[in-house]
Design an enzyme around this catalytic site. Sequence first.
Site, PDB file in Angstrom:
ATOM      1  N   GLY A  15       0.865  -1.171  -0.028  1.00  0.00           N
ATOM      2  CA  GLY A  15       0.035   0.096   0.027  1.00  0.00           C
ATOM      3  C   GLY A  15       1.063   1.224  -0.041  1.00  0.00           C
ATOM      4  O   GLY A  15       1.789   1.235   0.496  1.00  0.00           O
ATOM      5  N   ARG A  76       1.094  -5.035  -5.819  1.00  0.00           N
ATOM      6  CA  ARG A  76       1.162  -6.305  -5.031  1.00  0.00           C
ATOM      7  C   ARG A  76       1.474  -7.232  -6.174  1.00  0.00           C
ATOM      8  O   ARG A  76       1.052  -7.304  -7.342  1.00  0.00           O
ATOM      9  CB  ARG A  76       0.077  -6.483  -4.361  1.00  0.00           C
ATOM     10  N   ASP A 107       5.783  -5.442   6.007  1.00  0.00           N
ATOM     11  CA  ASP A 107       6.556  -6.526   6.596  1.00  0.00           C
ATOM     12  C   ASP A 107       6.436  -7.448   4.946  1.00  0.00           C
ATOM     13  O   ASP A 107       7.411  -8.130   4.959  1.00  0.00           O
ATOM     14  CB  ASP A 107       5.666  -7.267   7.318  1.00  0.00           C
ATOM     15  N   THR A 129       4.071   2.636   5.627  1.00  0.00           N
ATOM     16  CA  THR A 129       2.961   2.012   5.879  1.00  0.00           C
ATOM     17  C   THR A 129       1.975   3.364   6.658  1.00  0.00           C
ATOM     18  O   THR A 129       2.661   3.424   7.662  1.00  0.00           O
ATOM     19  CB  THR A 129       2.600   0.649   6.312  1.00  0.00           C
ATOM     20  N   ASP A 131      -0.139   1.950   8.395  1.00  0.00           N
ATOM     21  CA  ASP A 131      -0.826   1.212   9.728  1.00  0.00           C
ATOM     22  C   ASP A 131       0.045   1.069  10.938  1.00  0.00           C
ATOM     23  O   ASP A 131      -0.273   0.692  12.067  1.00  0.00           O
ATOM     24  CB  ASP A 131      -0.881  -0.343   9.173  1.00  0.00           C
ATOM     25  N   ASP A 133       2.036  -0.693  11.685  1.00  0.00           N
ATOM     26  CA  ASP A 133       2.252  -2.227  12.141  1.00  0.00           C
ATOM     27  C   ASP A 133       3.222  -2.940  11.908  1.00  0.00           C
ATOM     28  O   ASP A 133       3.441  -4.298  11.611  1.00  0.00           O
ATOM     29  CB  ASP A 133       0.820  -2.806  11.584  1.00  0.00           C
ATOM     30  N   ARG A 175      -5.694  -2.101   8.674  1.00  0.00           N
ATOM     31  CA  ARG A 175      -5.521  -3.546   8.442  1.00  0.00           C
ATOM     32  C   ARG A 175      -6.012  -4.271   9.832  1.00  0.00           C
ATOM     33  O   ARG A 175      -7.252  -4.299  10.146  1.00  0.00           O
ATOM     34  CB  ARG A 175      -4.291  -4.022   7.715  1.00  0.00           C
TER      35      ARG A 175
HETATM   36  P1  ADP Z   1       3.280  -4.667   2.715  1.00  0.00           P
HETATM   37  O1  ADP Z   1       4.557  -4.607   2.077  1.00  0.00           O
HETATM   38  O2  ADP Z   1       2.745  -3.429   2.833  1.00  0.00           O
HETATM   39  O3  ADP Z   1       3.236  -5.742   3.933  1.00  0.00           O
HETATM   40  P2  ADP Z   1       2.231  -7.056   1.096  1.00  0.00           P
HETATM   41  O4  ADP Z   1       2.060  -7.981   2.371  1.00  0.00           O
HETATM   42  O5  ADP Z   1       0.848  -6.603   0.426  1.00  0.00           O
HETATM   43  O6  ADP Z   1       2.292  -5.492   1.661  1.00  0.00           O
HETATM   44  O7  ADP Z   1       3.407  -7.195   0.423  1.00  0.00           O
HETATM   45  C1  ADP Z   1       3.739  -6.763  -0.700  1.00  0.00           C
HETATM   46  C2  ADP Z   1       4.502  -7.344  -1.980  1.00  0.00           C
HETATM   47  O8  ADP Z   1       5.721  -8.109  -1.347  1.00  0.00           O
HETATM   48  C3  ADP Z   1       3.672  -8.492  -2.147  1.00  0.00           C
HETATM   49  O9  ADP Z   1       2.833  -8.168  -3.294  1.00  0.00           O
HETATM   50  C4  ADP Z   1       4.683  -9.579  -2.589  1.00  0.00           C
HETATM   51  O10 ADP Z   1       5.150  -9.031  -4.174  1.00  0.00           O
HETATM   52  C5  ADP Z   1       5.769  -9.438  -1.754  1.00  0.00           C
HETATM   53  N1  ADP Z   1       5.904 -10.201  -0.875  1.00  0.00           N
HETATM   54  C6  ADP Z   1       5.151 -10.615   0.368  1.00  0.00           C
HETATM   55  N2  ADP Z   1       5.270 -11.696   0.822  1.00  0.00           N
HETATM   56  C7  ADP Z   1       6.466 -11.992   0.105  1.00  0.00           C
HETATM   57  C8  ADP Z   1       7.226 -13.147   0.632  1.00  0.00           C
HETATM   58  N3  ADP Z   1       6.932 -14.379   1.404  1.00  0.00           N
HETATM   59  N4  ADP Z   1       8.116 -13.579  -0.254  1.00  0.00           N
HETATM   60  C9  ADP Z   1       8.486 -12.709  -1.398  1.00  0.00           C
HETATM   61  N5  ADP Z   1       7.559 -11.679  -1.500  1.00  0.00           N
HETATM   62  C10 ADP Z   1       6.786 -11.281  -0.768  1.00  0.00           C
HETATM   63  O1  F6P Z   2      -1.603  -0.950   4.560  1.00  0.00           O
HETATM   64  C1  F6P Z   2      -2.310  -0.156   4.247  1.00  0.00           C
HETATM   65  C2  F6P Z   2      -3.661  -0.393   3.783  1.00  0.00           C
HETATM   66  O2  F6P Z   2      -4.247   1.027   3.703  1.00  0.00           O
HETATM   67  C3  F6P Z   2      -4.500  -0.900   5.124  1.00  0.00           C
HETATM   68  O3  F6P Z   2      -4.867   0.113   6.371  1.00  0.00           O
HETATM   69  C4  F6P Z   2      -5.742  -1.488   4.484  1.00  0.00           C
HETATM   70  O4  F6P Z   2      -6.108  -2.629   5.088  1.00  0.00           O
HETATM   71  C5  F6P Z   2      -5.211  -1.960   3.196  1.00  0.00           C
HETATM   72  O5  F6P Z   2      -3.872  -1.038   2.878  1.00  0.00           O
HETATM   73  C6  F6P Z   2      -6.200  -1.563   1.815  1.00  0.00           C
HETATM   74  O6  F6P Z   2      -5.486  -2.145   0.853  1.00  0.00           O
HETATM   75  P1  F6P Z   2      -5.934  -1.807  -0.690  1.00  0.00           P
HETATM   76  O7  F6P Z   2      -5.476  -0.366  -1.139  1.00  0.00           O
HETATM   77  O8  F6P Z   2      -5.431  -3.005  -1.523  1.00  0.00           O
HETATM   78  O9  F6P Z   2      -7.550  -1.477  -0.692  1.00  0.00           O
END
Ligand code: ADP
Ligand code: F6P
Length: 324
Positions: A15, A76, A107, A129, A131, A133, A175
């Site tokens: 995000g 993503r 994360d 982020t 959040d 978090d 989230r």
């Molecule tokens: P955030 O980074 O905000 O936590 P996401 O969890 O959506 O957001 O992760 C962002 C991107 O990071 C994912 O779309 C994916 O491409 C990559 N990613 C997430 N988890 C993994 C993983 N276990 N191994 C490799 N890439 C990952």
């Molecule tokens: O991680 C940031 C965030 O805005 C969260 O607060 C929310 O749950 C999520 O992303 C929403 O994601 P999307 O933009 O894919 O709807």
Amino acid sequence: MSKEINTIGVLTSGGDAPGMNAAIRAVVRTALARGKKVKGIMRGYQGLLDEEIVDMNKASVSDIIQKGGTILYTARCQEFTTAEGQQRGAEICKKHGIDGLVVIGGDGSFRGAQKLANLGINTIGVPGTIDLDISCTDYTIGFDTAVNTAMDAIDKVRDTSTSHERCSIIEVMGRHAGYIALWCGIASGAEDILLPERYSHNEQSIINHIIASRKQGKKHHLIINAEGIGHSTSMAKRIEAATGMETRATILGHMQRGGSPTCKDRMYASIMGAYAADLLCEGKSNRVVAYKDGKYVDYEINEALEMKKDISEYEFEISKILAR
Ligand code: ADP
Ligand code: F6P
């Protein structure tokens, strides 16, 4: 033995968050000042796999520090969670001469960064982020702007809620985490703050609180509900039926992720982005930049991902005292 870096790549992932542009600018300008080349990777890991890679110079990051969103776009990417996707990503980095990479995200994005680090690309994560978090850090880029945006919106709902003597349930993002809800709830003087980390699912206690406040002459009742609990619209119907107080639900949604970053977000983003570029210049890899106990620090990605953090018990207790 530490590896000398010649070209630093930068991407934003997951995000978007206000302040990401300030972080990109800091990575680019610090890397250039240290004599490195810089490449921007568009659309996160998806753009890496699609080889959407552009050269960046000082002017590429002019006039962006005040802008919300991310000039590199974000995405993503499911393919990058696979071993084949990660291998291809590392090969593409090598093909474009990217031997160091800064990943700005949460994360999930750091897990991807860790995979690239294991495949020989020196990689550093920067926490971005709204959040808040990410356990290893007390601050994440975007949080301050998001809570200020949400607080302003809540103040507006409060005006109309008071005028109509209504109950308002306002759902904020986060989230699975309740940091945005806790901060906005305290800062807007909400009567109830519902956090996923602490929610008892005892709606009757909220109903009793509304009835007692009405008896004391309160003109409105503001409930800040975290996204991690959700169901604000159905909750509003049940509360209205049980209390007889007209109740409306407002889901703030993506407006919380936009807007010009606050000074605090620009500052943390600038220092964290620069710090990440400097770690790469020192030959470091597989680390996350953090702000902990008043200092900028860095942790090994695995260690960072294993850390735990929680809502402050004291802040939560005080939020309840102040609301009653
Ligand atoms: P955030 O980074 O905000 O936590 P996401 O969890 O959506 O957001 O992760 C962002 C991107 O990071 C994912 O779309 C994916 O491409 C990559 N990613 C997430 N988890 C993994 C993983 N276990 N191994 C490799 N890439 C990952
Ligand atoms: O991680 C940031 C965030 O805005 C969260 O607060 C929310 O749950 C999520 O992303 C929403 O994601 P999307 O933009 O894919 O709807």
